[in-house]
Design an enzyme around this catalytic site. Sequence first.
Site, mmCIF file in Angstrom:
data_model
loop_
_atom_site.group_PDB
_atom_site.id
_atom_site.type_symbol
_atom_site.label_atom_id
_atom_site.label_comp_id
_atom_site.label_asym_id
_atom_site.label_seq_id
_atom_site.Cartn_x
_atom_site.Cartn_y
_atom_site.Cartn_z
ATOM 1 N N SER A 176 0.814 -1.212 0.000
ATOM 2 C CA SER A 176 0.000 0.000 0.000
ATOM 3 C C SER A 176 0.852 1.269 0.000
ATOM 4 O O SER A 176 0.316 2.370 -0.075
ATOM 5 C CB SER A 176 -0.937 0.005 1.203
ATOM 6 O OG SER A 176 -0.203 0.255 2.379
ATOM 7 N N LYS A 232 1.950 4.344 7.216
ATOM 8 C CA LYS A 232 1.058 5.195 6.411
ATOM 9 C C LYS A 232 1.616 6.615 6.393
ATOM 10 O O LYS A 232 2.482 6.968 7.187
ATOM 11 C CB LYS A 232 -0.355 5.245 7.044
ATOM 12 C CG LYS A 232 -1.098 3.923 7.087
ATOM 13 C CD LYS A 232 -1.635 3.525 5.731
ATOM 14 C CE LYS A 232 -2.188 2.107 5.766
ATOM 15 N NZ LYS A 232 -1.784 1.250 4.692
#
Lengths: 420, 136
Positions: free
Chosen positions: B50, B87
């Site tokens: 991701s 993230k």
Amino acid sequence: MMYALCDATSMYASCEKVFDPYLRRKPVIVLSNNDGCIVAACPIAKRLGFKKFVPYFQVQKAAEVAGIIVKSSNYELYADMSSRMMDTIARFADDVYIYSIDECFARFDNTISESDWYELGLEIRKTVWREVKLPVGVGFGPTATLAKAANHASKKLPGATGSFVLCSDKQKQRILKQMAVSDVWGIGSRLEKKLSVMGISNAYEFSQQPAKRMGKHFSILVENIVRELNGEVRIEWDGVRPAKKEIYSTRSFGARITEIEQLKCALSSHAEVVGKKLRQQQSTAKGIIVFAHSSPHDSAPMYRKSIYHSFAVPTADTRNFINAVTNALTVIYRSNVRFYKCGVGLVDISDSRYTQDDLFTPSNDNTELMKALDGINDRFGRQTMYFAARGIEEKFKMRRDFLSDCFTTRWKDIPKIDCT
Amino acid sequence: MLKFIPIKAQAGLVGFESPATEYTEQGLDLDTLLIDKPSATYIGLAQGDSMTGCGIFDGDLLIVSRAEPIIDMAVVVALLNGVFVCKRIDKVNRCLLSDAEGRTPYRLTEGDEFSIEGVVTRSIRLHKKLSHQLKK
């Protein structure tokens, strides 16, 4: 000049939470070697009633019911986290003395206001939490003994913030009155009893005793503690601890053992450990104690045997210790006993630099050989070279059923980070 | 970080000392280059795809510093509901952003267990498999 004592709250349990995110909000307890006793409980577990020093088997059921997370001691992890914590604290101080795996004294040579010390304590706490993720308490005082008392206050008193300054007489009186005598650094429960007979019931009353009289009555150490409580610096660390008067290595077995060979291997490895420690502090020993026993919790009657052997001349040679262990073994071992614990202790220890030679019995110590042995193991890691008496394959490995990963010291254990 | 013993390389020649002798033990040490504050740094293993947009691929090593200031849109490791995640942090909208096609931002809510566990300062791609086994 100012001293601070910084220590981590439930160090072992806190270390377990740093790299295992699942544990952060869970009650965690840590068990001693061989998963015997509880040695640390995080604040959440403490609130649920789980305390230090309780044998694990006594609370095992209750722990399962309460959803407690149980961990074996992971010293590799704790040692690495400890050095991170100490390095971080050292940035703030002029000098740091590491007192144990979870606490250190810091010395500050400057003078700032009481409220600034308090703020500095919060700053140290915040930084160690941010950078290492360990909760620490910081106590300041004009002597190490007062710093230790302030640290006590930083955590135990109502409204505690984790930082506390013990400077003014008013503050000292208030805090010391709330502390038991045995809460004072260096005062054991035995001394507390004697003092209570004299009508001294708290740390403040103790601090009000004439120091000289305390010295005469007990020892110079007690006199120094009284002086330190009154702000007079008596305890200076110089990086050296006094040499130990006796050195022990003992451990319980992961599983009970019954073979003589196994017992011999275990005792020999203890002999190695004490030998190394003895040479490290440059001492020799005149006596050795070798013991083994079964468990008091087993159904068979308890068996315990201890042998004392006195050497003709003081020695620091592991070969002598292993020989003594081997001889003792023939007396200690019983074929029908399920051994639970064994150990070796060196006693009658003196400084090797002042040992007097015996005219008729020359020492058989091979100092060079021991130096080479210790040197190799220091350089290439513990147990690189060892005595065959200890056995090649350790059958008495520690029991550590709930061991966590070594997140910061082994590549295969580094934390996994989810990027899905 | 991980400690090792520096051993001098020796050519087996005697005679005169190499003029470079005093430099032999230095070598190139990746820790000194890549890690600014060892006591506040740890190394993690990235798992998943991701964050490929900012160059972090499955199986990369992440060097994470807890001492680094957390600026808006920094690539961070965070604890989110019992798991370490990597993230981008959108401080303005209180969101965690992935950095790959077709991913939606994760908006943090009151009920989330959340804390920032350091800033990713470097990532290392292992182009050839290591002799060590990193994953279990």
